[in-house]
Scaffold this motif. Structure first.
Motif, PDB file in Angstrom:
ATOM      1  N   GLU A  26      42.903  30.923  22.571  1.00 37.81           N
ATOM      2  CA  GLU A  26      43.851  31.930  22.088  1.00 37.81           C
ATOM      3  C   GLU A  26      45.170  31.321  21.641  1.00 37.81           C
ATOM      4  O   GLU A  26      45.920  31.951  20.915  1.00 37.81           O
ATOM      5  N   TYR A  30      50.913  31.358  29.255  1.00 38.79           N
ATOM      6  CA  TYR A  30      50.849  32.521  30.138  1.00 38.79           C
ATOM      7  C   TYR A  30      51.659  32.298  31.405  1.00 38.79           C
ATOM      8  O   TYR A  30      51.606  31.245  32.021  1.00 38.79           O
ATOM      9  N   ARG A  35      53.220  38.280  34.438  1.00 38.34           N
ATOM     10  CA  ARG A  35      52.124  38.821  33.633  1.00 38.34           C
ATOM     11  C   ARG A  35      52.522  38.937  32.163  1.00 38.34           C
ATOM     12  O   ARG A  35      52.320  39.954  31.514  1.00 38.34           O
ATOM     13  N   ARG A  37      52.531  36.879  28.275  1.00 39.11           N
ATOM     14  CA  ARG A  37      51.974  35.817  27.437  1.00 39.11           C
ATOM     15  C   ARG A  37      52.904  35.593  26.254  1.00 39.11           C
ATOM     16  O   ARG A  37      53.540  36.525  25.748  1.00 39.11           O
ATOM     17  N   VAL A  55      50.892  41.832  29.886  1.00 41.54           N
ATOM     18  CA  VAL A  55      49.435  41.806  29.912  1.00 41.54           C
ATOM     19  C   VAL A  55      48.941  42.912  30.855  1.00 41.54           C
ATOM     20  O   VAL A  55      49.453  43.048  31.967  1.00 41.54           O
ATOM     21  N   GLU A  58      43.717  44.325  33.905  1.00 42.26           N
ATOM     22  CA  GLU A  58      42.368  43.760  33.737  1.00 42.26           C
ATOM     23  C   GLU A  58      42.430  42.388  33.073  1.00 42.26           C
ATOM     24  O   GLU A  58      41.741  41.454  33.474  1.00 42.26           O
ATOM     25  N   GLU A  59      43.255  42.275  32.054  1.00 47.91           N
ATOM     26  CA  GLU A  59      43.384  40.993  31.365  1.00 47.91           C
ATOM     27  C   GLU A  59      44.047  39.957  32.268  1.00 47.91           C
ATOM     28  O   GLU A  59      43.673  38.787  32.260  1.00 47.91           O
ATOM     29  N   HIS A  60      45.024  40.381  33.069  1.00 49.69           N
ATOM     30  CA  HIS A  60      45.694  39.470  34.007  1.00 49.69           C
ATOM     31  C   HIS A  60      44.673  38.846  34.954  1.00 49.69           C
ATOM     32  O   HIS A  60      44.681  37.633  35.168  1.00 49.69           O
ATOM     33  N   SER A  62      41.486  38.427  34.535  1.00 44.10           N
ATOM     34  CA  SER A  62      40.635  37.518  33.764  1.00 44.10           C
ATOM     35  C   SER A  62      41.356  36.193  33.491  1.00 44.10           C
ATOM     36  O   SER A  62      40.775  35.109  33.637  1.00 44.10           O
ATOM     37  N   LEU A  63      42.623  36.282  33.103  1.00 44.87           N
ATOM     38  CA  LEU A  63      43.400  35.064  32.826  1.00 44.87           C
ATOM     39  C   LEU A  63      43.609  34.232  34.090  1.00 44.87           C
ATOM     40  O   LEU A  63      43.546  33.001  34.050  1.00 44.87           O
ATOM     41  N   ARG A  66      40.566  32.184  34.770  1.00 47.48           N
ATOM     42  CA  ARG A  66      40.488  31.037  33.857  1.00 47.48           C
ATOM     43  C   ARG A  66      41.446  29.928  34.271  1.00 47.48           C
ATOM     44  O   ARG A  66      41.106  28.742  34.230  1.00 47.48           O
TER      45      ARG A  66
END
Length: 75
Positions: A26, A30, A35, A37, A55, A58-60, A62-63, A66
């Motif tokens: 991407e 981050y 939270r 980006r 963010v 849900e995306e937080h 996931s990040l 990762r």
């Protein structure tokens, strides 16, 4: 920007001055504490407070997964 870029060691979030994590493909930096980006455009990190985006939860999550997978010592 790549994970070995020495610039990553000195970049900090403009709001809390904490560590940022590079997420590829991407091409974003981050800040999991706030939270937020920040985009990297043409290899240049956009680190103005107004450039950051909040963010969703849900995306937080996931990040975070990762980041933990690539950087075991999450700060």
């Amino acid at each position: 920007m790549n994970p070995d870029d020495p610039l990553l060691k000195i970049l900090a979030c403009p709001l809390d001055k904490g560590t940022l994590h590079l997420l590829s493909p991407e091409n974003i930096l981050y800040n999991p504490r706030l939270r937020r980006r920040y985009p990297i455009i043409d290899g240049i990190p956009q680190l103005l407070p107004s450039s950051g985006e909040q963010v969703p939860d849900e995306e937080h999550e996931s990040l975070l997964k990762r980041i933990e997978a690539t950087e075991p010592e999450l700060s």
